[in-house]
Design a protein around this motif. Structure first.
Motif, PDB file in Angstrom:
ATOM      1  N   ILE A  27     -24.539 -27.585 -45.924  1.00  0.00           N
ATOM      2  CA  ILE A  27     -25.712 -27.077 -46.651  1.00  0.00           C
ATOM      3  C   ILE A  27     -25.256 -26.144 -47.764  1.00  0.00           C
ATOM      4  CG2 ILE A  27     -27.895 -25.836 -46.445  1.00  0.00           C
ATOM      5  CD1 ILE A  27     -27.937 -26.596 -43.496  1.00  0.00           C
ATOM      6  N   VAL A  28     -24.253 -25.301 -47.467  1.00  0.00           N
ATOM      7  CA  VAL A  28     -23.726 -24.387 -48.483  1.00  0.00           C
ATOM      8  C   VAL A  28     -23.127 -25.187 -49.637  1.00  0.00           C
ATOM      9  CG1 VAL A  28     -22.068 -22.542 -48.942  1.00  0.00           C
ATOM     10  CG2 VAL A  28     -23.296 -22.606 -46.751  1.00  0.00           C
ATOM     11  N   ALA A  29     -22.399 -26.248 -49.309  1.00  0.00           N
ATOM     12  CA  ALA A  29     -21.830 -27.107 -50.360  1.00  0.00           C
ATOM     13  C   ALA A  29     -22.938 -27.680 -51.247  1.00  0.00           C
ATOM     14  CB  ALA A  29     -21.014 -28.234 -49.731  1.00  0.00           C
ATOM     15  N   SER A  30     -24.044 -28.084 -50.631  1.00  0.00           N
ATOM     16  CA  SER A  30     -25.186 -28.612 -51.402  1.00  0.00           C
ATOM     17  C   SER A  30     -25.744 -27.551 -52.339  1.00  0.00           C
ATOM     18  CB  SER A  30     -26.285 -29.094 -50.455  1.00  0.00           C
ATOM     19  OG  SER A  30     -25.877 -30.227 -49.734  1.00  0.00           O
ATOM     20  N   ARG A  31     -25.838 -26.315 -51.833  1.00  0.00           N
ATOM     21  CA  ARG A  31     -26.376 -25.227 -52.658  1.00  0.00           C
ATOM     22  C   ARG A  31     -25.496 -24.986 -53.887  1.00  0.00           C
ATOM     23  NH1 ARG A  31     -29.459 -21.802 -48.958  1.00  0.00           N
ATOM     24  NH2 ARG A  31     -30.826 -23.304 -47.890  1.00  0.00           N
ATOM     25  N   LEU A  32     -24.174 -24.968 -53.673  1.00  0.00           N
ATOM     26  CA  LEU A  32     -23.274 -24.739 -54.798  1.00  0.00           C
ATOM     27  C   LEU A  32     -23.311 -25.905 -55.786  1.00  0.00           C
ATOM     28  CD1 LEU A  32     -20.073 -23.120 -53.251  1.00  0.00           C
ATOM     29  CD2 LEU A  32     -21.972 -22.016 -54.386  1.00  0.00           C
ATOM     30  N   THR A  33     -23.360 -27.123 -55.255  1.00  0.00           N
ATOM     31  CA  THR A  33     -23.439 -28.297 -56.130  1.00  0.00           C
ATOM     32  C   THR A  33     -24.713 -28.267 -56.958  1.00  0.00           C
ATOM     33  OG1 THR A  33     -22.096 -29.655 -54.647  1.00  0.00           O
ATOM     34  CG2 THR A  33     -23.518 -30.819 -56.170  1.00  0.00           C
ATOM     35  N   ASP A  34     -25.824 -27.883 -56.339  1.00  0.00           N
ATOM     36  CA  ASP A  34     -27.090 -27.781 -57.062  1.00  0.00           C
ATOM     37  C   ASP A  34     -27.023 -26.702 -58.148  1.00  0.00           C
ATOM     38  OD1 ASP A  34     -28.174 -29.763 -55.520  1.00  0.00           O
ATOM     39  OD2 ASP A  34     -29.251 -28.416 -54.170  1.00  0.00           O
ATOM     40  N   LYS A  35     -26.385 -25.588 -57.832  1.00  0.00           N
ATOM     41  CA  LYS A  35     -26.360 -24.455 -58.769  1.00  0.00           C
ATOM     42  C   LYS A  35     -25.416 -24.703 -59.947  1.00  0.00           C
ATOM     43  CE  LYS A  35     -25.622 -19.455 -59.068  1.00  0.00           C
ATOM     44  NZ  LYS A  35     -25.395 -18.208 -58.314  1.00  0.00           N
ATOM     45  N   TYR A  36     -24.212 -25.207 -59.660  1.00  0.00           N
ATOM     46  CA  TYR A  36     -23.188 -25.328 -60.695  1.00  0.00           C
ATOM     47  C   TYR A  36     -22.990 -26.757 -61.193  1.00  0.00           C
ATOM     48  CZ  TYR A  36     -21.907 -20.605 -59.204  1.00  0.00           C
ATOM     49  OH  TYR A  36     -21.927 -19.269 -58.897  1.00  0.00           O
ATOM     50  N   TYR A  37     -23.601 -27.709 -60.535  1.00  0.00           N
ATOM     51  CA  TYR A  37     -23.439 -29.131 -60.847  1.00  0.00           C
ATOM     52  C   TYR A  37     -21.954 -29.494 -60.884  1.00  0.00           C
ATOM     53  CZ  TYR A  37     -24.952 -33.731 -62.292  1.00  0.00           C
ATOM     54  OH  TYR A  37     -25.211 -35.074 -62.313  1.00  0.00           O
ATOM     55  N   ARG A  38     -21.314 -29.228 -59.764  1.00  0.00           N
ATOM     56  CA  ARG A  38     -19.918 -29.580 -59.549  1.00  0.00           C
ATOM     57  C   ARG A  38     -19.768 -30.086 -58.110  1.00  0.00           C
ATOM     58  NH1 ARG A  38     -19.886 -28.599 -64.227  1.00  0.00           N
ATOM     59  NH2 ARG A  38     -18.316 -27.503 -65.489  1.00  0.00           N
ATOM     60  N   PRO A  39     -18.847 -31.040 -57.863  1.00  0.00           N
ATOM     61  CA  PRO A  39     -18.528 -31.373 -56.475  1.00  0.00           C
ATOM     62  C   PRO A  39     -18.030 -30.108 -55.769  1.00  0.00           C
ATOM     63  CG  PRO A  39     -17.567 -32.977 -57.994  1.00  0.00           C
ATOM     64  CD  PRO A  39     -18.070 -31.853 -58.831  1.00  0.00           C
TER      65      PRO A  39
END
Length: 779
Positions: free
Chosen positions: A362-374
Motif C-alpha cells: 500500500i505504501v508503494a502505491s502511495r509513493l507511485t501515485d504521488k511521484y509517478y515512479r515505480p
C-alpha cells in the motif's frame, strides 16, 4: 492560465457511431460515449455487453488438465482422503478458499484450509507448511491463487507422496511446476478462451466442474475476489461481478451483511466501488497484519452473531492497518526528501528495519501515485538477513519482467506488470536499486514519467441530469479494462467560487455554460479558489455522481483536474494591506513589478520572499505571472511590458500614494483668480503660504502648487526657493500647453482607465493591448 496537475490525453468518440447507438439501442448519449470510448464499435457488441448473460461463460473443461483435476479430486473424496486447500492471504485468496471449500464440502470431502502467514512463511507454496500438512494426515493439496511460482516446493510435496493440484492465475516462470494438474487460464498447452480470470475465478471454474453445474450462490464471493484483485472486467469477469454485485444487494449471507454494516454501506447499494474501497480492504487487513483465517471464517459462516463479531474484528484490524500505513508512508516520504531532494530517480527502492511487510504494498502505491515512479518498499529483518516487500509500477515499466532480469539477486519474486512481491538478502538491496534505475532509464522516455490523465468521455452540461447518471448502472461494473469514465466538461465559467470545509481545504464551484449549470466539489482543491479569476473560461475533469440531500437529488462533478488556456486578471485594487492577498500569488514564475522606485523601497519587506523588479530592469519571458504594484508614468510603458511578456496572469494592485482622479482639474476661473492674485502681489511665498491659501479658498492642498508650476511652465512666473515671482509674458499661451498640465491630465486619464475602471473594462483594455502591436512612437 491555470495549468492542469496531469497531462491530459483527450480522445473523442465518433459522433456518427454515438448517434447510431443512441437511436438503435435507446440509450443516452453519455452511455453511448462510454461504450465507444471503451472500444465497443458495433451495435451488436454493445447490445451483447449491456445484456451480458451466461452465454459469455466458457466450459470449465476447456482448461488444460481440468478433467484430470476433477478426476483426482473426486477419487480422493470417494476414498475419504484428507485434502487441504492451500490459499493466499489477500482478498482474492480468501474468496478462492471460500468458493472451493464450499464446493468440496457439498461433495462430502474431508477438507480444511491453510493460509501461509505473510511474516513467517511469505507468499506462495512453503516447504515447512507442506511438511505440516503431510504430518496432519493429508494426502492432497489444492492451491488457490498461488502455486505456479513454487516449482521446488511442489516437487518437495510430491516427494512426501502427496498429490498436488494447482489453481492459479499469476505470471508463471520459465518452468511450470510438476503437479498432478495445473489449472491456469494462460497455460501454454491449453486453449482456454478467457485469459484474465482472478484466482477466485479459476477456483470457481474448478468448483463448477466438480459440482456439474454453476454454484450461483457463490457468485457474490467471486465478485469480491475479482474486483479486489484488479483484473480486467470484461468477458467472464464482467459477468461474475455484475451478477455477483446484484446478488450481494439482496444476499442473506451473514458475512456480507456484517461487512456492509461495519463499512457503513447500505446493502442495497453494494457495488464494485464499495467492494474495492470498503469490503476488499477489510478482507485484506487480517492477512496484512497476521492470520487471514478470520476472513474465510467470516465469509463461510451461517451464524449472524459470529459474523457480526468477525466483521467487527476485521474492521478494527483494518483501522490498525490504516494507522500503520500512514506512519510508514510518512517515513518513506521523508526518506525520499532527505535522500533525493528534487532529483527524483527513475525507480524508488526504499528499505528500513521495522516496516510492516504486510502493508508495504500500500505504501508503494502511495509513493507511485504521488511521484509517478515505480516504487519498491522493503522491510528489513536483521535476524534473517533478508528484506521482503512489495512493488508497484507505472505504465511502460513491466514490473514482473524487470524484476526477472534481477532473478540472480532475488530469493523470490512474483506478480503482475504493475504489482509484485519480492524477497532478497539485505546486501543485495543497493544492487537491485541500481539495476532497476538503470533498466528504467534505458527503456523509458522522459515523457513516460509525466503522469497522464486519459480522458475519453467529453460531455456538455446539457447532457447531464439525474436520470442519465442513474442510468449508468446499466454499464456497471466499472474497473480494470472497463474504467469508470473520466468526464471532460469544456469552456465553462464559475458563477460562484467558495472554499469549504473546517480548514477551507476544499472547493465548491457553481459552473455554467451560459444556460445550464452544475455543482462541482473539489476535495483538496481549496487553494484553487485563489486561482480562478472572474469570468475566465476553463475545462474540468472528474467523476459525475448524484448528490442526494434531504430527499432532493442533483448531479454534481467530483473534481479531479482543471485547466484554463486563457490569461487571467486578478483585481487587487483597493486592497492596500498586502498581507491580505500575498498568499494567493503563485510561488514560482511570478514577477513583482514597480514602475516607481519609491514603490519598490516601500513594499519590498511586505512581499518577501518575492523580489520586486523596477520597470526597465527585467528581461521579460512569456507566460510569467506579473504583479503590477503601482501605476506607470503612462500607458505606453504598460503596453510595452504586456506585449513583450504576454503574461499568463496579471495581478493588478496599482498603488498610488495620492489619487488625483476625483480632484478634477482646476477650472479657468480658478487659474484666472490665482493669476490675478499673483499679479497684484508681485511675489508669493509658495512654500510658506501655499497651503494656507488653498485652505482659505477651500481648495485641495496641492492645487496652488499645481497651478504655480503650470504658470512656470508657460513663462508666466518663475519659482525660486519656494517663492513665486510674476513675469511679463512675451506671448499668449494656452494652459493645456504646459507639461505639468499635460502630466496631470495623463495621470487622471490613467487612473480612470486602470485604477477606477470596472473589472470588465480593465480586462477588455488588457485584452486589446495583448492583441495590438506597439508602435515605434510608443516605444
Amino acid at each position: 492560465m491555470i495549468e492542469s496537475v496531469k497531462k491530459w490525453s483527450i480522445e473523442r468518440p465518433d459522433e456518427t457511431l454515438m448517434k447510431m447507438f443512441v437511436e438503435t439501442l435507446g440509450i443516452s448519449s453519455v452511455q453511448a460515449k462510454i461504450l465507444i470510448s471503451r472500444g465497443i464499435d458495433t451495435v451488436e457488441e454493445a447490445k451483447s455487453f449491456i445484456e451480458i448473460d451466461e452465454s459469455s461463460l466458457h466450459d470449465p473443461f476447456l482448461f488444460y488438465q481440468m478433467d484430470k483435476a476433477v478426476e483426482r479430486i473426486k477419487t480422493a473424496i470417494q476414498l475419504n482422503k484428507k485434502m487441504v486447500i492451500f490459499g493466499d492471504y489477500d482478498a482474492d485468496g480468501v474468496t478462492s478458499i471460500t468458493v472451493l471449500m464450499t464446493a468440496l464440502e457439498r461433495l462430502g470431502a474431508d477438507v480444511s484450509f491453510v493460509i501461509p502467514n505473510r511474516f513467517e512463511h511469505g507468499y506462495g507454496p512453503n516447504k515447512d507448511l507442506f511438511q505440516e500438512i503431510y504430518e496432519s494426515g493429508a494426502s492432497m493439496i489444492i492451491t488457490v491463487d498461488n502455486g505456479v511460482s513454487g516449482v521446488d516446493e511442489i516437487a518437495f510435496a510430491r516427494t512426501l507422496g502427496m498429490e498436488v493440484i494447482i489453481t492459479d492465475h499469476h505470471e508463471p516462470g520459465e518452468v511450470w511446476p510438476d503437479a498432478e494438474a495445473v489449472l491456469h487460464p494462460r497455460h501454454p498447452e491449453g486453449n482456454y478462451p478467457y485469459p484474465d480470470l482472478a484466482g477466485v475465478g479459476v477456483a470457481f471454474k474448478l468448483a463448477t466442474a466438480l459440482l456439474g453445474e454453476m454454484p450461483r450462490d457463490l457468485l457474490e464471493i467471486v465478485a469480491i475476489g475479482t474486483v479486489a484483485d484488479l483484473v480486467p472486467l470484461r468477458g467472464e469477469n464482467r459477468y461474475f461481478v455484475k451478477k455477483g454485485t446484484e446478488q450481494m444487494q439482496r444476499t442473506t449471507r451473514p458475512g456480507i451483511q456484517a461487512l456492509a454494516q461495519v463499512s457503513s454501506v447500505p446493502q442495497s447499494q453494494l457495488n464494485e466501488e464499495s467492494i474495492g474501497f470498503m469490503i476488499g480492504p477489510r478482507l485484506n487487513a487480517p492477512g496484512r497484519l497476521g492470520d487471514a483465517a478470520p476472513a474465510v471464517e467470516l465469509l463461510m459462516t451461517d451464524d449472524d452473531i459470529l459474523a457480526s463479531g468477525l466483521a467487527e474484528e476485521l474492521h478494527q484490524i483494518n483501522k490498525e492497518r490504516q494507522d500503520i500505513v500512514a506512519s510508514i508512508t510518512k517515513e518513506a516520504d521523508k526518506m525520499v526528501e532527505q535522500v533525493y531532494g528534487e532529483a527524483i530517480p527513475a525507480v524508488f527502492v526504499l528499505a528500513k528495519e521495522g516496516w510492516n511487510p504486510g502493508v508495504v504494498g500500500i505504501v508503494a502505491s502511495r509513493l507511485t501515485d504521488k511521484y509517478y515512479r515505480p516504487a519498491v518498499i522493503l522491510s528489513i529483518d536483521p535476524e534473517t538477513g533478508m528484506a521482503k516487500g512489495s512493488a508497484r509500477s507505472i505504465e511502460g515499466f513491466h514490473l514482473y519482467n524487470e524484476l526477472a532480469k534481477n532473478e540472480a539477486i532475488l530469493t523470490h519474486f512474483g506478480g503482475h506488470p504493475v504489482a509484485a512481491g519480492l524477497a532478497l538478502p539485505i546486501e543485495n538491496i543497493d544492487e537491485l536499486r541500481n539495476s532497476l534505475i538503470e533498466q528504467a532509464e534505458k527503456t523509458m522516455t522522459e515523457e513516460q514519467f509525466i503522469p497522464k490523465l486519459g480522458i475519453d468521455v467529453p460531455i456538455s452540461l446539457d447532457e447531464i441530469n439525474v436520470d442519465v447518471l442513474e442510468s449508468l448502472d446499466l454499464l456497471r461494473p466499472f474497473g480494470m479494462d472497463f474504467a469508470k469514465p473520466t468526464y471532460l466538461i469544456e469552456d465553462v465559467s464559475a458563477r460562484t467560487i467558495r472554499k469549504i470545509g473546517a480548514d477551507q481545504t476544499h472547493l465548491k464551484l457553481d459552473i455554467t455554460n451560459g444556460s445550464e449549470t452544475l455543482d462541482v466539489i473539489g476535495f483538496g482543491f481549496g487553494e484553487m479558489a485563489d486561482h480562478i479569476s472572474p469570468g475566465v473560461q476553463f475545462s474540468l475533469v472528474g467523476d459525475l455522481e448524484v448528490n442526494e440531500w434531504n430527499g432532493n437529488k442533483k448531479p454534481q462533478l467530483l473534481l479531479e483536474d482543471l485547466r484554463s488556456d486563457e490569461w487571467q486578471l486578478f483585481d487587487l485594487r483597493g486592497i492596500r494591506e498586502i498581507s491580505r492577498w500575498i498568499h494567493t500569488i503563485p510561488k514560482s514564475g511570478t514577477i513583482f513589478l514597480a514602475f516607481q522606485e519609491q514603490t519598490m523601497h516601500q513594499f519590498q519587506s511586505a512581499v518577501n520572499p518575492f523580489q520586486i523588479h523596477l520597470y526597465g530592469e527585467h528581461q521579460w519571458k512569456e507566460n510569467e505571472s506579473i504583479v503590477l504594484l503601482d501605476l506607470p508614468a503612462d500607458d505606453a510603458q504598460l503596453k510595452e511590458m504586456i506585449q513583450a511578456s504576454k503574461p499568463s496572469r496579471i495581478y493588478a494592485h496599482f498603488y498610488v500614494p495620492e489619487s488625483t482622479y476625483f480632484d478634477t482639474m482646476p477650472g479657468r476661473d480658478q487659474f484666472g483668480w490665482y493669476y490675478s492674485f499673483l499679479k497684484s502681489r508681485g511675489t508669493f511665498d509658495l512654500k510658506a503660504n501655499g497651503g494656507k491659501l488653498a485652505q482659505h479658498k477651500g481648495w485641495k492642498n496641492d492645487i496652488v502648487f499645481f497651478m504655480s508650476h503650470v504658470f512656470s511652465d508657460l513663462g508666466f512666473v518663475k519659482i525660486e526657493d519656494g517663492v513665486v515671482t510674476i513675469l511679463d509674458p512675451t506671448e499668449k499661451r494656452q494652459l493645456t500647453e504646459a507639461p505639468t498640465y499635460k502630466k496631470r491630465e495623463r495621470k487622471m486619464e490613467l487612473e480612470k482607465k486602470l485604477l477606477y475602471a470596472p473589472y470588465t473594462e480593465l480586462k477588455k483594455w488588457f485584452d486589446d493591448v495583448r492583441g495590438e502591436k506597439v508602435t515605434e512612437e510608443e516605444q
